[in-house]
Design an enzyme around this catalytic site. Structure first.
Site, PDB file in Angstrom:
ATOM      1  N   GLU A   1      -9.894  -2.060   5.205  1.00 37.07           N
ATOM      2  CA  GLU A   1     -10.491  -1.748   6.499  1.00 37.07           C
ATOM      3  C   GLU A   1     -11.792  -2.541   6.688  1.00 37.07           C
ATOM      4  O   GLU A   1     -12.448  -2.891   5.701  1.00 37.07           O
ATOM      5  CB  GLU A   1     -10.813  -0.244   6.548  1.00 37.07           C
ATOM      6  CG  GLU A   1      -9.599   0.670   6.405  1.00 37.07           C
ATOM      7  CD  GLU A   1      -8.796   0.819   7.691  1.00 37.07           C
ATOM      8  OE1 GLU A   1      -8.846  -0.084   8.553  1.00 37.07           O
ATOM      9  OE2 GLU A   1      -8.103   1.843   7.830  1.00 37.07           O
TER      10      GLU A   1
ATOM     11  N   ASN B   1      -7.672  -3.127  14.349  1.00 38.11           N
ATOM     12  CA  ASN B   1      -9.079  -3.323  13.945  1.00 38.11           C
ATOM     13  C   ASN B   1      -9.220  -4.480  12.951  1.00 38.11           C
ATOM     14  O   ASN B   1     -10.274  -4.679  12.378  1.00 38.11           O
ATOM     15  CB  ASN B   1      -9.659  -2.027  13.350  1.00 38.11           C
ATOM     16  CG  ASN B   1      -8.973  -1.610  12.052  1.00 38.11           C
ATOM     17  OD1 ASN B   1      -8.027  -2.249  11.610  1.00 38.11           O
ATOM     18  ND2 ASN B   1      -9.440  -0.542  11.447  1.00 38.11           N
TER      19      ASN B   1
ATOM     20  N   ASP C   1       0.809  -1.221   0.000  1.00 43.38           N
ATOM     21  CA  ASP C   1       0.000   0.000   0.000  1.00 43.38           C
ATOM     22  C   ASP C   1       0.841   1.268   0.000  1.00 43.38           C
ATOM     23  O   ASP C   1       2.065   1.223   0.200  1.00 43.38           O
ATOM     24  CB  ASP C   1      -0.965  -0.011   1.206  1.00 43.38           C
ATOM     25  CG  ASP C   1      -0.331  -0.519   2.498  1.00 43.38           C
ATOM     26  OD1 ASP C   1       0.915  -0.579   2.564  1.00 43.38           O
ATOM     27  OD2 ASP C   1      -1.063  -0.862   3.424  1.00 43.38           O
TER      28      ASP C   1
ATOM     29  N   HIS D   1      -7.470  -4.800  10.098  1.00 42.27           N
ATOM     30  CA  HIS D   1      -7.179  -4.522   8.687  1.00 42.27           C
ATOM     31  C   HIS D   1      -5.895  -5.216   8.238  1.00 42.27           C
ATOM     32  O   HIS D   1      -5.009  -5.503   9.034  1.00 42.27           O
ATOM     33  CB  HIS D   1      -7.168  -3.013   8.376  1.00 42.27           C
ATOM     34  CG  HIS D   1      -5.970  -2.256   8.854  1.00 42.27           C
ATOM     35  ND1 HIS D   1      -6.049  -0.960   9.307  1.00 42.27           N
ATOM     36  CD2 HIS D   1      -4.654  -2.583   8.941  1.00 42.27           C
ATOM     37  CE1 HIS D   1      -4.834  -0.543   9.633  1.00 42.27           C
ATOM     38  NE2 HIS D   1      -3.978  -1.510   9.419  1.00 42.27           N
TER      39      HIS D   1
END
Ligand code: F6R
Length: 247
Positions: free
Chosen positions: A143, A136, A67, A138
């Site tokens: 996400e 979380n 990314d 991801h």
């Protein structure tokens, strides 16, 4: 999912570096999928050490990063290109032209995303994908959401991720709100996946992951559908794994 529990961050890093070394030794022109963030920094230090000792040769290796933030170029210290150059590529004998990071500055980001997946296919696909995990759940910047996009795409970061990543920026406002990320489909195409988790702040998410349910609200849980995933987890990150987990 194979789970390797180790004592410390250093042990996790060494173990992961040894697995990467094994892949590159058996296939010198291996294609590696790489991640940024705090988790793989120790792995990269071990690889630099091994490369200097002549134990691993990157001269034929190709790499693809997961990314990149939108709007940051490679000279920006917060860009992932800058991170990779400084924490790994500048210190090993890899050919820079064979290191790929999505271009967050591309005029047409949609085109950039499509071209990125094509480049991965043309290179023969990823042999070994290194992943960290967000607290979380991801993976890359995929996400938690009602739906996940399989291919490389532009995504909005969640408030939780913006806050978590603000530790690298002078202020919260300066964290980009969007990024280009490989999608879960692109990631799952890798032949082998190495997921790394270290520290207390990953304990809850690792426990959730190892419950075994698959949900887009926990993107990392998609990894349960892959046949060759190894999780290397240190003691702190493993501290909440319940005994009845079904990984
Ligand atoms: C980084 C990436 C992210 C990180 C994750 C964990 O390229 O794709 O998914 O792996 O946010 O970050 P750290 O390692 O900083 O806890």
């Amino acid at each position: 999912m194979k789970i390797i529990e180790v004592e410390s961050y250093e042990d996790m890093s060494r173990k992961a570096a040894d697995i990467i070394k094994g892949v590159v030794c058996s296939k010198p022109n291996a294609v590696l999928g790489l991640a940024t963030g705090s988790t793989p920094e120790g792995v990269y230090r071990c690889l630099i050490e091994d490369n200097k000792k002549g134990l691993i040769d990157f001269s034929k290796v190709t790499s693809f990063n997961l990314d990149e933030y939108e709007g940051l170029d490679g000279s920006n210290p917060n860009s992932y290109r800058y991170y990779m150059d400084n924490k790994l590529f500048n210190h090993i004998n890899i050919h820079k032209e064979r290191t790929f990071v999505p271009d967050g500055m591309a005029e047409d980001l949609e085109k950039e995303c499509k071209a990125y997946d094509e480049k991965i296919s043309l290179a023969g696909g990823i042999d070994l994908q290194i992943l960290g995990i967000g607290s979380n759940g991801h993976i890359g910047f995929n996400e938690p959401a009602d739906m996940l996009i399989p291919s490389t795409h532009v995504t909005e970061l969640t408030e939780e991720t913006i806050k978590a990543n603000s530790r690298f920026f002078p202020s919260l406002d300066q964290v980009p709100r969007r990024a280009v990320t490989m999608g879960m489909g692109s990631i799952l195409k890798a032949r082998r996946i190495l997921l790394l988790a270290s520290g207390k702040n990953k304990a809850d998410v690792i426990d959730r992951l190892l419950q075994g349910d698959i949900s887009t609200s926990l993107p990392a849980s998609m990894l349960h559908m892959h046949r060759d995933v190894t999780l290397i987890v240190d003691k702190e990150a493993a501290s909440k794994i319940s005994n009845d987990c079904c990984a």
